[in-house]
Design a protein around this motif. Structure first.
Motif, mmCIF file in Angstrom:
data_model
loop_
_atom_site.group_PDB
_atom_site.id
_atom_site.type_symbol
_atom_site.label_atom_id
_atom_site.label_comp_id
_atom_site.label_asym_id
_atom_site.label_seq_id
_atom_site.Cartn_x
_atom_site.Cartn_y
_atom_site.Cartn_z
ATOM 1 N N LEU A 1 4.672 5.048 3.416
ATOM 2 C CA LEU A 1 3.793 4.027 2.834
ATOM 3 C C LEU A 1 3.627 4.249 1.334
ATOM 4 O O LEU A 1 3.524 3.297 0.555
ATOM 5 C CB LEU A 1 2.431 4.064 3.529
ATOM 6 C CG LEU A 1 2.376 3.367 4.893
ATOM 7 C CD1 LEU A 1 1.160 3.825 5.682
ATOM 8 C CD2 LEU A 1 2.369 1.847 4.718
ATOM 9 N N TYR B 1 5.882 2.374 -1.392
ATOM 10 C CA TYR B 1 5.792 0.958 -1.756
ATOM 11 C C TYR B 1 5.033 0.781 -3.062
ATOM 12 O O TYR B 1 4.115 1.552 -3.378
ATOM 13 C CB TYR B 1 5.128 0.162 -0.621
ATOM 14 C CG TYR B 1 5.960 0.159 0.634
ATOM 15 C CD1 TYR B 1 7.049 -0.688 0.765
ATOM 16 C CD2 TYR B 1 5.691 1.043 1.671
ATOM 17 C CE1 TYR B 1 7.839 -0.669 1.902
ATOM 18 C CE2 TYR B 1 6.477 1.076 2.808
ATOM 19 C CZ TYR B 1 7.548 0.229 2.923
ATOM 20 O OH TYR B 1 8.335 0.260 4.041
ATOM 21 N N GLU C 1 -2.187 -2.043 -1.395
ATOM 22 C CA GLU C 1 -3.079 -2.790 -0.510
ATOM 23 C C GLU C 1 -3.144 -2.214 0.900
ATOM 24 O O GLU C 1 -4.066 -2.528 1.655
ATOM 25 C CB GLU C 1 -2.655 -4.257 -0.454
ATOM 26 C CG GLU C 1 -2.877 -5.023 -1.747
ATOM 27 C CD GLU C 1 -1.802 -4.759 -2.782
ATOM 28 O OE1 GLU C 1 -1.973 -5.196 -3.940
ATOM 29 O OE2 GLU C 1 -0.777 -4.117 -2.446
ATOM 30 N N TRP C 2 -2.192 -1.355 1.251
ATOM 31 C CA TRP C 2 -2.190 -0.726 2.568
ATOM 32 C C TRP C 2 -3.213 0.410 2.668
ATOM 33 O O TRP C 2 -3.596 0.827 3.764
ATOM 34 C CB TRP C 2 -0.800 -0.148 2.874
ATOM 35 C CG TRP C 2 -0.312 0.820 1.837
ATOM 36 C CD1 TRP C 2 0.406 0.534 0.718
ATOM 37 C CD2 TRP C 2 -0.513 2.245 1.822
ATOM 38 N NE1 TRP C 2 0.664 1.676 -0.002
ATOM 39 C CE2 TRP C 2 0.107 2.741 0.656
ATOM 40 C CE3 TRP C 2 -1.154 3.143 2.670
ATOM 41 C CZ2 TRP C 2 0.112 4.087 0.318
ATOM 42 C CZ3 TRP C 2 -1.165 4.491 2.342
ATOM 43 C CH2 TRP C 2 -0.534 4.943 1.181
ATOM 44 N N GLU D 1 3.032 0.013 8.054
ATOM 45 C CA GLU D 1 4.205 0.093 7.185
ATOM 46 C C GLU D 1 5.125 -1.110 7.381
ATOM 47 O O GLU D 1 5.739 -1.609 6.443
ATOM 48 C CB GLU D 1 4.991 1.382 7.419
ATOM 49 C CG GLU D 1 5.930 1.635 6.241
ATOM 50 C CD GLU D 1 7.165 2.421 6.583
ATOM 51 O OE1 GLU D 1 8.163 2.264 5.846
ATOM 52 O OE2 GLU D 1 7.147 3.157 7.570
ATOM 53 N N THR E 1 3.665 -3.968 5.460
ATOM 54 C CA THR E 1 3.762 -3.665 4.034
ATOM 55 C C THR E 1 5.189 -3.882 3.536
ATOM 56 O O THR E 1 5.413 -4.449 2.465
ATOM 57 C CB THR E 1 3.327 -2.213 3.760
ATOM 58 O OG1 THR E 1 1.975 -2.038 4.182
ATOM 59 C CG2 THR E 1 3.422 -1.881 2.280
ATOM 60 N N ASP F 1 5.942 -7.692 3.542
ATOM 61 C CA ASP F 1 5.240 -8.323 2.425
ATOM 62 C C ASP F 1 5.908 -7.996 1.097
ATOM 63 O O ASP F 1 5.984 -8.835 0.200
ATOM 64 C CB ASP F 1 3.776 -7.873 2.391
ATOM 65 C CG ASP F 1 2.905 -8.631 3.383
ATOM 66 O OD1 ASP F 1 3.368 -9.657 3.924
ATOM 67 O OD2 ASP F 1 1.760 -8.202 3.620
ATOM 68 N N THR F 2 6.387 -6.758 0.960
ATOM 69 C CA THR F 2 7.068 -6.361 -0.271
ATOM 70 C C THR F 2 8.351 -7.169 -0.458
ATOM 71 O O THR F 2 8.631 -7.677 -1.548
ATOM 72 C CB THR F 2 7.393 -4.857 -0.244
ATOM 73 O OG1 THR F 2 6.172 -4.114 -0.132
ATOM 74 C CG2 THR F 2 8.124 -4.435 -1.513
ATOM 75 N N SER G 1 -0.518 -10.117 -4.295
ATOM 76 C CA SER G 1 -1.441 -9.029 -3.975
ATOM 77 C C SER G 1 -2.736 -9.551 -3.376
ATOM 78 O O SER G 1 -3.333 -8.900 -2.515
ATOM 79 C CB SER G 1 -1.738 -8.200 -5.230
ATOM 80 O OG SER G 1 -2.327 -9.000 -6.235
ATOM 81 N N ARG H 1 -2.084 -9.922 0.213
ATOM 82 C CA ARG H 1 -1.963 -8.623 0.883
ATOM 83 C C ARG H 1 -3.338 -7.981 1.085
ATOM 84 O O ARG H 1 -3.594 -7.356 2.108
ATOM 85 C CB ARG H 1 -1.053 -7.697 0.065
ATOM 86 C CG ARG H 1 0.386 -8.179 -0.040
ATOM 87 C CD ARG H 1 1.328 -7.065 -0.444
ATOM 88 N NE ARG H 1 1.012 -6.498 -1.728
ATOM 89 C CZ ARG H 1 1.510 -6.909 -2.886
ATOM 90 N NH1 ARG H 1 2.339 -7.956 -2.912
ATOM 91 N NH2 ARG H 1 1.199 -6.319 -4.019
#
Length: 704
Positions: free
Chosen positions: A331, A334, A338-339, A395, A398, A401-402, A408, A411
């Motif tokens: 994680l 990235y 936001e995670w 993950e 994430t 989304d990436t 953001s 997210r």
């Protein structure tokens, strides 16, 4: 020493009142693409509330005569803002908007008032001409055509990479969104301008602002308010306890603010509004003060969440299981954060005793203290399976989304929704903020199939995931790890690439199949064209050979389109397997579906697409009819008495008068001038109308 300080909007800073110069003793421009992209993302979110200013910090300046000021603090922001404005200007089609944006970074001049035409910001001597020519004067097309061989400093590479990143991010906005963004940039972004006439005084100001005279941090404010509600006998004990909890987090104000922002989300399920102190005091601290529960807050909320924050920053230093450490490390790869609030929630709600003073989750190497015996069990671990399942789902979303470039603000909305459902006790599979929709999945797969120019960090991350999926374990990474292309950008006449058409080369150049992870710097293949030499250089170091998809190159004596296609398909399958997005609900293998159908299935999730800063090739311009095979171009240096001619070939190359052919204007210019040239789009002009190639390339980008 006269000191003046005033807060001004950016539109009052980039004016004839200020001519900024970076002194030679200052460090170079060091911001990375992630810094610029975060700035664009933050401003894009801020402009949605135009009445709320966005404070971008202070500039410390020394007056150097008239309106000229040396920049003691603020170089990184000024250069990055200029890059963002230059990208906005280059993407603009309305002449009036172009003129207004241009005037922000280049003074148009006024002969009547004696104002010279010059850039508003001048970099250090080594990089000033480069920045002016390619960024400030609107020559981005030529900048996009440069390679690392054309750059003479790390700062120039940062300028090139960051400009591409800003251009690609802003290109995805609609015209109206860019206009709104630009207006907010000028009117809503503010800076405090601190000026003095004395260089020593400026350094003292810098020292006071950054070392000794720091303002209260959010932690100081929250502690003061929280302890104000304690009984006299409790104040000293819990003020000390607060400091013991917060001190290990360090004194970086941005880190502290981010921690409290995410803690606020974990408690209230609300994304940040930009008013951290006001919101945290009202929503978190004041209710505990009113209810007399401040000690409980410090012990049962602040302490465990602060410990969780430290764990996600340094998971490999903990006693947690390898599965949890590996997932937290993954994680951390990235670019967005936001995670983090979801990961904090997961740790706090999985370890009942997290944050207790005598139970540190960090391994104490070489120590015989009580802490050495701490284990996951003694930390109160319960439901290990749920923790691992939650982190895997986090993950996955994430990563998707990436890839989909999810904003953001969205997210953060996902994170808040996830914590809300988790607090309700929902199974992980039913948590909305952790769900990947069919559109999200299709959009991510489309992105994996596409070109990745300008996304060097993303390519590196994706290749790490693919290689570790292939190895079925995490792979220890060297200190420096680069994603390098197997094919060179300009193959020219090397026999290794004789079977390649220009069209095939251009198609695969920036796709994952043409990339491999290699230990060392990104420039180690510069000047090497032959496939066997590039392959051997990639495999030279043992750390490079740890990666299965890199080691696979030993199995191929030649690089063919079929080989690159095979690597592309295998890499996509491995990543899709890692994130569990390979199959749809009917168990159809989406990695084998037609990309156009996937894009259609993804619908609006894929978003607005365009060429971005991808390098335009001669073959593409010829195919579009903007250059005609057989026509000639000239490069003249009258003062040196030098003149070179090239002819456009029907297969999309430039042929010099000696018969040699080159697939890029810069390669042709370098060959003509004996390696003494760069920026080929600026030097070649069409003999029929004198038009520069950079203008033709820009027309192609706008229309295709």
């Amino acid at each position: 020493m006269a000191i003046n300080a005033k807060e001004l909007p950016l539109g009052k800073v980039f004016t004839p009142d200020f001519r900024f110069e970076i002194p030679s003793f200052q460090r170079a421009y060091i911001w990375k693409a992630s810094n610029v992209l975060q700035l664009v993302s933050d401003l894009h979110e801020a402009c949605k509330t135009p009445d709320t200013p966005y404070f971008l910090g202070s500039l410390i300046l020394v007056r150097a005569g008239g309106t000229k000021f040396e920049v003691i603090d603020g170089q990184q922001r000024l250069v990055s803002l200029s890059i963002v404005i230059a990208a906005l200007r280059d993407l603009e089609k309305d002449p009036e908007w172009m003129r207004l944006l241009d005037a922000l970074i280049v003074e148009p001049g006024d002969k009547l008032r004696g104002i010279r035409n010059e850039p508003r910001l001048t970099l250090r001597e080594r990089d000033a001409a480069f920045f002016r020519e390619y960024v400030q004067e609107g020559n981005l097309e030529a900048l996009f055509d440069l390679t690392d061989e054309d750059l003479s400093s790390t700062a120039q590479r940062n300028i090139m990479v960051n400009t591409k990143a800003a251009y690609d991010a802003l290109e995805r906005f609609s015209d109206d969104e860019r206009h709104t963004f630009a207006s907010y940039l000028v009117n809503g972004v503010t800076l405090v301008i601190v000026t003095t006439d004395d260089l020593d005084g400026a350094h003292r100001i810098f020292d006071v602002m950054n070392m000794r005279g720091l303002p209260l941090t959010p932690s100081d404010v929250f502690k003061a308010r929280a302890t104000s509600g304690l009984k006299p006998a409790e104040i000293d004990a819990y003020a000390t306890r607060w400091d013991d909890v917060m001190d290990p987090l360090g004194d970086d104000p941005r880190e502290t603010e981010e921690f409290f922002s995410f803690l606020h989300m974990a408690i209230t399920h609300k994304p940040a509004t930009g008013k951290l102190i006001e919101d945290f005091l009202a929503d978190v601290v004041q209710p505990h003060v009113a209810n007399g529960t401040v000690p409980s807050f410090v012990d049962r909320v602040l302490a465990p969440y602060a410990t969780a924050w430290r764990i996600i920053g340094h998971p490999n230093d903990t006693v947690l299981s390898a599965a949890v450490r590996d997932r937290l490390e993954a994680l951390g790869d990235y670019p967005g954060h936001e995670w983090k609030p979801v990961a904090m929630w997961a740790l706090v709600n999985s370890f009942r005793k997290l944050g207790q003073p005598e139970l540190s989750p960090f391994a104490q190497r070489g120590s015989h203290s009580r802490r050495e015996a701490v284990t996951e069990s003694s930390l109160g671990l319960h439901d290990r399976q749920r923790l691992e399942e939650l982190l895997a789902a986090l993950e996955r979303v994430t990563g998707v989304d990436t890839l989909n470039r999810t904003p953001s603000i969205d997210r953060r909305g996902h994170a808040a929704a996830a914590i809300r459902d988790l607090d309700k006790g929902y199974p992980v599979r039913l948590v909305r903020g952790l769900a990947v929709t069919p559109d999200d999945r299709a959009g991510a797969l489309v992105r994996l199939h596409g070109e990745m120019q300008g996304d060097e960090e993303l390519v590196r991350l994706l290749l790490i995931r693919a290689n570790e999926q292939r190895a079925e374990s995490r792979i220890a990474r060297p200190r420096r790890l680069s994603a390098l292309p197997i094919m060179p950008l300009d193959a020219n006449d090397d026999a290794s690439w004789s079977a390649w058409s220009q069209e095939d080369h251009d198609y695969w150049m920036y796709r994952l199949g043409n990339m491999a992870l290699v230990q060392g710097s990104a420039d180690q293949l510069d000047g090497i064209e032959a496939y066997d030499r590039r392959r051997d250089r990639m495999l030279l170091r043992a750390d490079s050979r740890r990666y299965p998809l890199t080691r696979q190159l030993t199995d191929f004596a030649e690089c063919t389109p079929a080989m690159i296609r095979h690597r592309q398909e295998e890499t996509i399958r491995l990543i899709a397997d890692y994130w569990e997005i390979r199959y749809d609900e009917s168990h159809a293998d989406l990695t084998r579906q037609d990309v156009e159908q996937l894009a259609k299935d993804a619908g609006a999730t894929v978003g607005k697409t365009g060429r971005g800063s991808q390098r335009v090739t001669i073959a593409q311009v010829v195919k579009a009819g903007l250059l005609i095979p057989g026509e000639t171009l000239v490069w003249e240096r009258p003062r040196k008495g030098e003149r070179w001619m090239v002819t456009v070939t029907d297969h999309g190359k430039f042929r010099l008068e000696d018969g040699s052919e080159y697939s890029s204007p810069t390669a042709a210019a370098r060959a003509a001038a004996g390696g003494r040239a760069s920026g080929g789009l600026d030097v070649w002009k069409r003999t029929s109308d004198g038009r520069k190639l950079s203008d033709i390339w820009k027309e192609y980008r706008q229309n295709h």
